[in-house]
Design a protein around this motif. Structure first.
Motif, PDB file in Angstrom:
ATOM      1  N   ALA A 231       0.812  -1.269   0.040  1.00  0.00           N
ATOM      2  CA  ALA A 231       0.246  -0.107  -0.013  1.00  0.00           C
ATOM      3  C   ALA A 231       0.838   1.283  -0.077  1.00  0.00           C
ATOM      4  CB  ALA A 231      -0.903  -0.078   1.299  1.00  0.00           C
ATOM      5  N   HIS A 232       2.106   1.243   0.450  1.00  0.00           N
ATOM      6  CA  HIS A 232       3.028   2.178   0.485  1.00  0.00           C
ATOM      7  C   HIS A 232       4.383   1.824  -0.456  1.00  0.00           C
ATOM      8  CE1 HIS A 232       0.514   3.975   3.430  1.00  0.00           C
ATOM      9  NE2 HIS A 232       0.431   2.867   4.219  1.00  0.00           N
ATOM     10  N   SER A 233       4.210   1.084  -1.402  1.00  0.00           N
ATOM     11  CA  SER A 233       5.285   0.977  -2.362  1.00  0.00           C
ATOM     12  C   SER A 233       5.868   2.128  -2.899  1.00  0.00           C
ATOM     13  CB  SER A 233       4.895  -0.017  -3.412  1.00  0.00           C
ATOM     14  OG  SER A 233       4.852  -1.596  -2.864  1.00  0.00           O
ATOM     15  N   PRO A 234       5.095   3.180  -3.534  1.00  0.00           N
ATOM     16  CA  PRO A 234       5.588   4.384  -4.162  1.00  0.00           C
ATOM     17  C   PRO A 234       6.284   5.317  -3.409  1.00  0.00           C
ATOM     18  CG  PRO A 234       3.416   3.960  -4.720  1.00  0.00           C
ATOM     19  CD  PRO A 234       3.537   2.906  -3.782  1.00  0.00           C
ATOM     20  N   SER A 235       5.802   5.338  -2.138  1.00  0.00           N
ATOM     21  CA  SER A 235       6.637   6.330  -1.179  1.00  0.00           C
ATOM     22  C   SER A 235       7.924   5.811  -0.519  1.00  0.00           C
ATOM     23  CB  SER A 235       5.473   6.938   0.073  1.00  0.00           C
ATOM     24  OG  SER A 235       5.303   6.034   0.791  1.00  0.00           O
TER      25      SER A 235
END
Length: 443
Positions: A231-235
């Protein structure tokens, strides 16, 4: 000091010394000079229990440096005519909504330069991660009850949430998962051969996260949680080693051209990527924000950088584009600040003959305080002031950081002792007194 052989030998000596003396498990550093990789080495251990050494292939969680790849991916899609920087989020994510109607005004550009007014995330759910392909979309949909901090475009306010939205936009526009897009269009194109955004692909070479504790003496203890959640891969979830980060840095130093001739961005895209979009208030070295990258200067040279910190890991990537220099630093601990290491390495590459990297006096004295008592720590402080002051840096705020970190990790008695030490060292500091009182009230 400009001879590469001398630089390498000098760095080997002072970095080995630094890691042995500081309370950190492991460290890896990659260096680019004159647009070529000259250094990629590891120090210390991947895990304090196994004692397996860090080497140039050890992968580290890079936390927020991940965002620079997101910005690169967005600009790639802009170049292909698939995204307009000044279009609304809802043009690409029709299901996106917030409790605050101003969300309809937010543009892609504003998400990239942190001026969207979007709040930041305060719970990344590292202790209850999601692993499936729909994790990111579910998260983006879940912020529908949030409100903006300011009008879009009004001011800089760092937001991890904004980058999860950008990652979801990349996935929807490209038709593949966010992680797959990063792999196909950036990681492979720059020959970051060991890198990935997926933890299960990194496990063999992955360093273990360490947090600050005192169970077996002052220093690192293995974290109960690993900072991974799709859920927080991009950041947050780029896993890379020192060599790969050098390859990535070279592509940006060359304004989009990787070392083997592949192109990740057109040259003119850097006019947007490294354009000053807003003031940050972070100081000269990170005075402005571009599209994901922080912009400033160091000793008269233009500086482009990003740092990262999550549970058990820290990282820093610094480019001096006009010098053809880049430094990538990564560690499997979240409590020894990297600034002293990073700037010392840059100084050496620039030709300064440094004899040592300045150590943290706050950590050094905190170790004395927790193992030998406050009086012993004060004696050591007085000795350092007389004999070795130039070997250390001293920031009052670091005592607060250390004490709060120990308290959060369950060591409130030791945290209070450290703050009692600090107020004896700096009796006029209201911030130190305030922190001590807060810790006493909580206990």
């Amino acid at each position: 000091m400009n001879d590469i052989k001398n630089i390498v030998e000098h760095l080997d000596r002072i970095l080995n010394e630094f890691v042995q003396l500081e309370p950190m498990p492991g460290l890896a550093i990659g260096i680019v000079k004159d647009y070529q990789m000259i250094y990629a080495k590891g120090f210390g251990v991947k895990d304090i229990t196994t004692k397996e050494p860090v080497d140039k292939n050890t992968l580290f969680h890079h936390a927020s440096i991940s965002k620079t790849l997101v910005a690169t991916g967005i600009l790639q899609l802009v170049e292909r005519g698939m995204i307009d920087l000044d279009s609304s989020i809802t043009n690409y994510l029709p299901y996106f909504s917030m409790a605050d109607e101003r969300y309809r005004l937010i543009t892609i550009r504003q998400l990239l330069n942190h001026t969207s007014g979007m709040p930041d995330e305060d719970d990344y759910e590292w202790d209850r991660p999601q692993y499936d392909d729909q994790s990111l979309e579910r998260y983006v949909k879940s912020i529908n009850n949030r409100e903006l901090l300011t009008d879009p475009g009004k001011q800089f306010s760092y937001s991890n949430i904004g980058y999860e939205i950008l990652g979801d936009i990349i996935a929807k526009v490209s038709g593949v998962s966010f992680e797959q897009y990063m792999n196909d269009h950036i990681i492979e194109s720059t020959r970051m051969q060991g890198s990935t955004y997926l933890k299960h692909e990194a496990d063999i070479h992955l360093a273990t996260p360490h947090i600050l504790g005192v169970q077996n003496g002052y220093g690192g203890v293995i974290s109960d949680v690993f900072p991974y959640n799709r859920a927080h891969s991009p950041s947050s979830t780029l896993y890379a080693n020192a060599e790969d980060m050098c390859r990535y840095a070279i592509a940006h130093l060359n304004r989009g051209s990787a070392s083997d001739g592949q192109t990740i961005l057109r040259t003119q895209s850097y006019d947007e990527l490294w354009k000053q979009h807003a003031s940050t208030g972070y100081g000269a070295e990170q005075a402005n924000i571009g599209l994901s990258w922080f912009l400033g200067e160091y000793k008269g040279s233009r500086m482009v950088s990003h740092s990262g910190m999550d549970t058990g890991f820290q990282s820093n990537l610094i480019l001096l584009p006009d010098k053809g220099i880049a430094v990538s630093v990564m560690t499997n601990s979240d409590y020894v600040w990297l600034y002293s290491i990073c700037m010392s390495v840059i100084d050496i590459v620039l030709g300064t003959d440094l004899q040592h990297i300045k150590r943290s006096m706050a950590h050094h004295l905190s170790k004395f305080s927790t193992t030998s008592g406050i009086e012993s720590a004060l004696e050591e402080y007085n000795r350092i002031k007389n004999d070795e002051l130039d070997h250390y840096y001293l920031w009052e705020s670091e005592f607060i950081f250390i004490a709060n970190t120990l308290a959060e990790n369950g060591y409130s008695t030791e945290a209070i002792a450290i703050m009692k030490l600090s107020v004896q060292m700096f009796p006029e500091s209201s911030d130190l007194h305030k922190c001590l009182n807060e810790l006493l009230v909580k206990k």
